[in-house]
Design a protein around this motif. Sequence first.
Motif, PDB file in Angstrom:
ATOM      1  N   CYS A 133      -6.199 -31.165 -30.336  1.00 51.19           N
ATOM      2  CA  CYS A 133      -5.953 -31.763 -29.032  1.00 51.19           C
ATOM      3  C   CYS A 133      -6.875 -32.950 -28.810  1.00 51.19           C
ATOM      4  O   CYS A 133      -8.068 -32.878 -29.072  1.00 51.19           O
ATOM      5  N   ILE A 134      -6.314 -34.022 -28.303  1.00 47.61           N
ATOM      6  CA  ILE A 134      -7.072 -35.235 -28.041  1.00 47.61           C
ATOM      7  C   ILE A 134      -6.726 -35.697 -26.635  1.00 47.61           C
ATOM      8  O   ILE A 134      -5.588 -35.573 -26.186  1.00 47.61           O
ATOM      9  N   CYS A 135      -7.747 -36.182 -25.933  1.00 49.51           N
ATOM     10  CA  CYS A 135      -7.529 -36.666 -24.586  1.00 49.51           C
ATOM     11  C   CYS A 135      -7.762 -38.165 -24.571  1.00 49.51           C
ATOM     12  O   CYS A 135      -8.757 -38.652 -25.092  1.00 49.51           O
ATOM     13  N   LEU A 136      -6.822 -38.920 -24.014  1.00 51.66           N
ATOM     14  CA  LEU A 136      -7.010 -40.364 -23.892  1.00 51.66           C
ATOM     15  C   LEU A 136      -6.402 -40.855 -22.581  1.00 51.66           C
ATOM     16  O   LEU A 136      -5.604 -40.151 -21.967  1.00 51.66           O
ATOM     17  N   ARG A 137      -6.822 -42.054 -22.178  1.00 48.27           N
ATOM     18  CA  ARG A 137      -6.354 -42.573 -20.895  1.00 48.27           C
ATOM     19  C   ARG A 137      -4.880 -42.936 -20.982  1.00 48.27           C
ATOM     20  O   ARG A 137      -4.364 -43.290 -22.035  1.00 48.27           O
ATOM     21  N   PRO A 167      -6.139 -39.164 -17.326  1.00 44.64           N
ATOM     22  CA  PRO A 167      -5.850 -39.148 -18.761  1.00 44.64           C
ATOM     23  C   PRO A 167      -4.781 -38.117 -19.157  1.00 44.64           C
ATOM     24  O   PRO A 167      -4.435 -37.240 -18.374  1.00 44.64           O
ATOM     25  N   MET A 213      -3.287 -35.528 -16.244  1.00 48.99           N
ATOM     26  CA  MET A 213      -4.135 -35.320 -15.068  1.00 48.99           C
ATOM     27  C   MET A 213      -3.566 -36.125 -13.898  1.00 48.99           C
ATOM     28  O   MET A 213      -2.962 -37.183 -14.106  1.00 48.99           O
ATOM     29  N   MET A 243     -12.562 -34.672 -19.302  1.00 45.30           N
ATOM     30  CA  MET A 243     -11.157 -35.043 -19.126  1.00 45.30           C
ATOM     31  C   MET A 243     -10.720 -34.898 -17.663  1.00 45.30           C
ATOM     32  O   MET A 243     -10.078 -35.791 -17.110  1.00 45.30           O
ATOM     33  N   VAL A 244     -11.128 -33.808 -17.026  1.00 44.36           N
ATOM     34  CA  VAL A 244     -10.725 -33.560 -15.642  1.00 44.36           C
ATOM     35  C   VAL A 244     -11.301 -34.622 -14.704  1.00 44.36           C
ATOM     36  O   VAL A 244     -10.670 -35.030 -13.738  1.00 44.36           O
ATOM     37  N   ASN A 275     -16.874 -43.567 -17.270  1.00 44.04           N
ATOM     38  CA  ASN A 275     -15.812 -42.739 -17.814  1.00 44.04           C
ATOM     39  C   ASN A 275     -16.157 -41.263 -17.693  1.00 44.04           C
ATOM     40  O   ASN A 275     -17.261 -40.907 -17.297  1.00 44.04           O
ATOM     41  N   GLY A 276     -15.199 -40.427 -17.999  1.00 44.53           N
ATOM     42  CA  GLY A 276     -15.339 -38.990 -17.777  1.00 44.53           C
ATOM     43  C   GLY A 276     -16.605 -38.398 -18.364  1.00 44.53           C
ATOM     44  O   GLY A 276     -17.181 -37.463 -17.814  1.00 44.53           O
ATOM     45  N   ASP A 317     -12.295 -37.784 -15.514  1.00 45.36           N
ATOM     46  CA  ASP A 317     -12.223 -39.181 -15.954  1.00 45.36           C
ATOM     47  C   ASP A 317     -11.616 -40.134 -14.927  1.00 45.36           C
ATOM     48  O   ASP A 317     -12.103 -41.239 -14.742  1.00 45.36           O
ATOM     49  N   MET A 371      -9.207 -39.774 -36.042  1.00 46.50           N
ATOM     50  CA  MET A 371      -8.917 -38.447 -35.505  1.00 46.50           C
ATOM     51  C   MET A 371      -7.584 -37.918 -36.019  1.00 46.50           C
ATOM     52  O   MET A 371      -7.170 -36.823 -35.651  1.00 46.50           O
ATOM     53  N   LEU A 405     -18.533 -46.367 -35.159  1.00 49.15           N
ATOM     54  CA  LEU A 405     -18.106 -47.023 -33.920  1.00 49.15           C
ATOM     55  C   LEU A 405     -19.184 -46.967 -32.856  1.00 49.15           C
ATOM     56  O   LEU A 405     -19.232 -47.787 -31.960  1.00 49.15           O
ATOM     57  N   GLU A 463      -3.922 -46.305 -22.328  1.00 48.49           N
ATOM     58  CA  GLU A 463      -4.076 -46.387 -23.775  1.00 48.49           C
ATOM     59  C   GLU A 463      -2.950 -45.637 -24.485  1.00 48.49           C
ATOM     60  O   GLU A 463      -2.451 -46.065 -25.526  1.00 48.49           O
ATOM     61  N   HIS A 512     -14.878 -53.551 -22.569  1.00 49.42           N
ATOM     62  CA  HIS A 512     -13.802 -52.661 -22.938  1.00 49.42           C
ATOM     63  C   HIS A 512     -14.224 -51.223 -22.693  1.00 49.42           C
ATOM     64  O   HIS A 512     -14.991 -50.654 -23.454  1.00 49.42           O
ATOM     65  N   SER A 513     -13.750 -50.667 -21.612  1.00 49.53           N
ATOM     66  CA  SER A 513     -14.048 -49.275 -21.339  1.00 49.53           C
ATOM     67  C   SER A 513     -13.016 -48.434 -22.056  1.00 49.53           C
ATOM     68  O   SER A 513     -11.826 -48.701 -21.997  1.00 49.53           O
ATOM     69  N   MET A 514     -13.484 -47.461 -22.820  1.00 49.16           N
ATOM     70  CA  MET A 514     -12.488 -46.607 -23.455  1.00 49.16           C
ATOM     71  C   MET A 514     -12.887 -45.147 -23.312  1.00 49.16           C
ATOM     72  O   MET A 514     -14.051 -44.815 -23.140  1.00 49.16           O
ATOM     73  N   PHE A 515     -11.910 -44.313 -23.339  1.00 47.35           N
ATOM     74  CA  PHE A 515     -12.173 -42.890 -23.202  1.00 47.35           C
ATOM     75  C   PHE A 515     -11.231 -42.128 -24.120  1.00 47.35           C
ATOM     76  O   PHE A 515     -10.049 -42.005 -23.829  1.00 47.35           O
ATOM     77  N   VAL A 516     -11.758 -41.741 -25.245  1.00 47.49           N
ATOM     78  CA  VAL A 516     -11.000 -40.875 -26.153  1.00 47.49           C
ATOM     79  C   VAL A 516     -11.925 -39.726 -26.496  1.00 47.49           C
ATOM     80  O   VAL A 516     -13.065 -39.939 -26.878  1.00 47.49           O
ATOM     81  N   ILE A 517     -11.465 -38.539 -26.326  1.00 45.63           N
ATOM     82  CA  ILE A 517     -12.321 -37.405 -26.621  1.00 45.63           C
ATOM     83  C   ILE A 517     -11.488 -36.320 -27.299  1.00 45.63           C
ATOM     84  O   ILE A 517     -10.340 -36.101 -26.938  1.00 45.63           O
ATOM     85  N   GLU A 518     -12.078 -35.750 -28.324  1.00 46.75           N
ATOM     86  CA  GLU A 518     -11.401 -34.646 -29.001  1.00 46.75           C
ATOM     87  C   GLU A 518     -11.670 -33.383 -28.202  1.00 46.75           C
ATOM     88  O   GLU A 518     -12.790 -33.141 -27.762  1.00 46.75           O
ATOM     89  N   LEU A 519     -10.638 -32.597 -27.964  1.00 43.19           N
ATOM     90  CA  LEU A 519     -10.828 -31.344 -27.243  1.00 43.19           C
ATOM     91  C   LEU A 519     -10.847 -30.220 -28.275  1.00 43.19           C
ATOM     92  O   LEU A 519      -9.808 -29.775 -28.734  1.00 43.19           O
ATOM     93  N   GLU A 546     -13.463 -43.436 -13.726  1.00 47.36           N
ATOM     94  CA  GLU A 546     -12.889 -44.719 -14.120  1.00 47.36           C
ATOM     95  C   GLU A 546     -12.856 -45.672 -12.927  1.00 47.36           C
ATOM     96  O   GLU A 546     -13.105 -46.865 -13.049  1.00 47.36           O
TER      97      GLU A 546
END
Lengths: 73, 667
Positions: free
Chosen positions: A59-63, A50, A45, B377-378, B389-390, B380, A31, B62, A66, B481-488, B384
């Motif tokens: 813009c990227i959202c992560l926990r 996150p 948040m 995102m709001v 995840n979100g 998540d 990314m 991935l 992390e 492994h819980s992961m949360f990455v998201i492009e906005l 969690e």
Amino acid sequence: MVLTDLQPGKRATITNISMMSDILKQRLIDMGVHEGEEVCVKCTMPFGGPVMVEVAGQCICLRRKEAACIGVE
Amino acid sequence: MSQIALFGNPNTGKTSLFNNLTGSYEYVGNWSGVTVEKKVGILRSRDAYVVDLPGVYSLHPLSRDEGVATDFLLTESFSTILNIVDASQLKRNLHLTIQLLEFGKPLVIALNMIDVAERRGMKIDVKKLADRFGVPVVPVVARIGKGMDELTEKLRSVEQTKPFTLTYDDVIETAIATISSYLPDDIERSKRWLALQCLEGNERVYEYLRAKIALEPILAIRKQTEESIRQLPHGRSLRERLHHFRETFIEAVLEDVVVWTEKRSLTWTEKIDAIVTNKYLGMPIFLFFMYVMFMLTFDWLGSPLADLLDQFFSGPLTDTLSRLLTAMGASGFLQELVLNGIVSGVGGVLVFVPQIFILFFFISLLEDSGYMARVAMVMDRLMEAIGLNGKSFIPMIIGFGCNVPGVMAARTIEQPRERLLTILLLPLMSCSARLPVYALFVGAFFKAHQAAVVFSLYVLGIVVALLLAKLFSSTILKNEHSMFVIELPPYRMPQALTLWRSTWDKGKGFVRKAGTFIFGGSVAIWLLSYAGPKGLHVSMDDSFLAAIGGVLAPILAPLGFGTWQAGAALLTGFLAKEVVVSTMNIIYHVKDTDTLQGLMAHYFTPLSAFSFMAFVLLYVPCLATVATIRKETGSTKWTLFAIGYALAIAYIISFLIYEGGKWLGLS
């Protein structure tokens, strides 16, 4: 210092992403989040939710836990 | 006909480009083994297919849907690669371009969102960019279809020029050469590309090679190279090193090609985000949007349309069919089969088409506008806490409309386990089909507290889902492994063509199902009520349906509704939950709801009625949902689990409600 220490709106440079798990690291590198890139925390948040960061104009959202693995300066 | 493969990063306007480049929509099919659909369209000039592939950041996948793009390169035959590149995110996008160029097929770059880039102060010299990469670059605005003619022209005329080669350092180049020497000469893909992907650690490429040669020497070279790279001053991994070389090359190109005119000002995406992802306002705003969406779907707009359709099915359509059948001299059996079985069964499902399409329209709107990622995102943090995840939240909201699209929407979740868990719990969301059942019972037994009772059932569904999510995620579906990455992605004004296609894509399966297995199911259930051990056209109490319902009756007795009628209604409710109501209509020989409600007081008490409603809410997912779960999980075992745990939890909860209520002195 790490990304979560950064004040919202302030800019910093990513110095270390080696603390992250491999899969997460790869996703973030793909990314455009990598060492030397400028980063800015846009918002967080509530209740430990996150964070939204801006890197290279996107813009990227992560926990938060992390984000805490990303070293910045 | 030749095939053109469309590659690009997520959120680069790939779907818009595909829609504008291809006039007709050919088909949507499944790739083997994965439940990600591929879309194939025909170029407007009608001389080539265009294959739309899932958006990927790199060729090293991935998630399962990303693997589709790499598999395509490895296994399919095609003539040209069309690479869509977001001009405003040029640096990131070109990483994929380099990997695709290394693959060595003729390639055309569609440079999209050049307008956005200009607004950001980027001036891109398209000709220079084309020269540096040695391939045609066509500026396009995919959303409005600008530049499609030139792009089509280039796609038809592009030819293989000299292969693009990016030179890495000595360590990597030596590794590439050694790996290449291991590869058999008759291999169909570029050796250099395969070697590079092996160095990346691309599992899909490993799999592809494993079928041809022994992989151990290659893995050994990779390991050795990795170690030598780690000893370099930077101490990066091999993959990061490869990325670094590409990055350096891209930066050099961009230095030459891009002129920065001014510093950008605050974009309107940032202005909107300042409000909708606000720390405190984010959640209320989201809830407000959901409220408007559901009111439009189920109340303000959807219900009147559904009523109209219902009136059409029960009125003009039934009359016409009845007259037609009489005129044709059809037997009484055939008439009853068509009118009581097929029309009421299939019609009962088709009635929901307007609501389903309105809901899908709004979901497409959410997806296309870019708000969906913000919702994830709001939400998540909450998700969690229960082991999801979100991204799981969106399918659950959709599930309130209909579980079927909800299950399908779980595709967006990357981690297979979180996706599976979301799918398994979705049937607990009280879909709109359960509302008629509640309406019937609260009208008969809870006249004074209708809304509160119905609301309590919705809450019951959510609470059970959250508790089970926690239970399953900490036992059988532990997520390593819980992961949360998201492009906005930036907000974009949705386009009519894209919206319509994406709504239709989602909704057409629903219509198709009504014509296939719901049709068959209706016939079967009607036959069961028509025939009995003593022959055809028997009285209802002697029918097979009564016999089957009677078997269930003693099992259901501890829940407070141990009659064959309740058993039969629940059984037919598997077809679709609203069928419970129509089955009761048939069984109790009444024509309208009022009479039925009066009659039901003989068979149910308020307590057993509530127990029954809770059972209808929780017990097996309907047939369409089960079929969708089967299709989406690709596993019979998990489908059976979804049915099994739902039955168990429904039985336990109804039992607690009924026996607990009795103990408290309720009746």
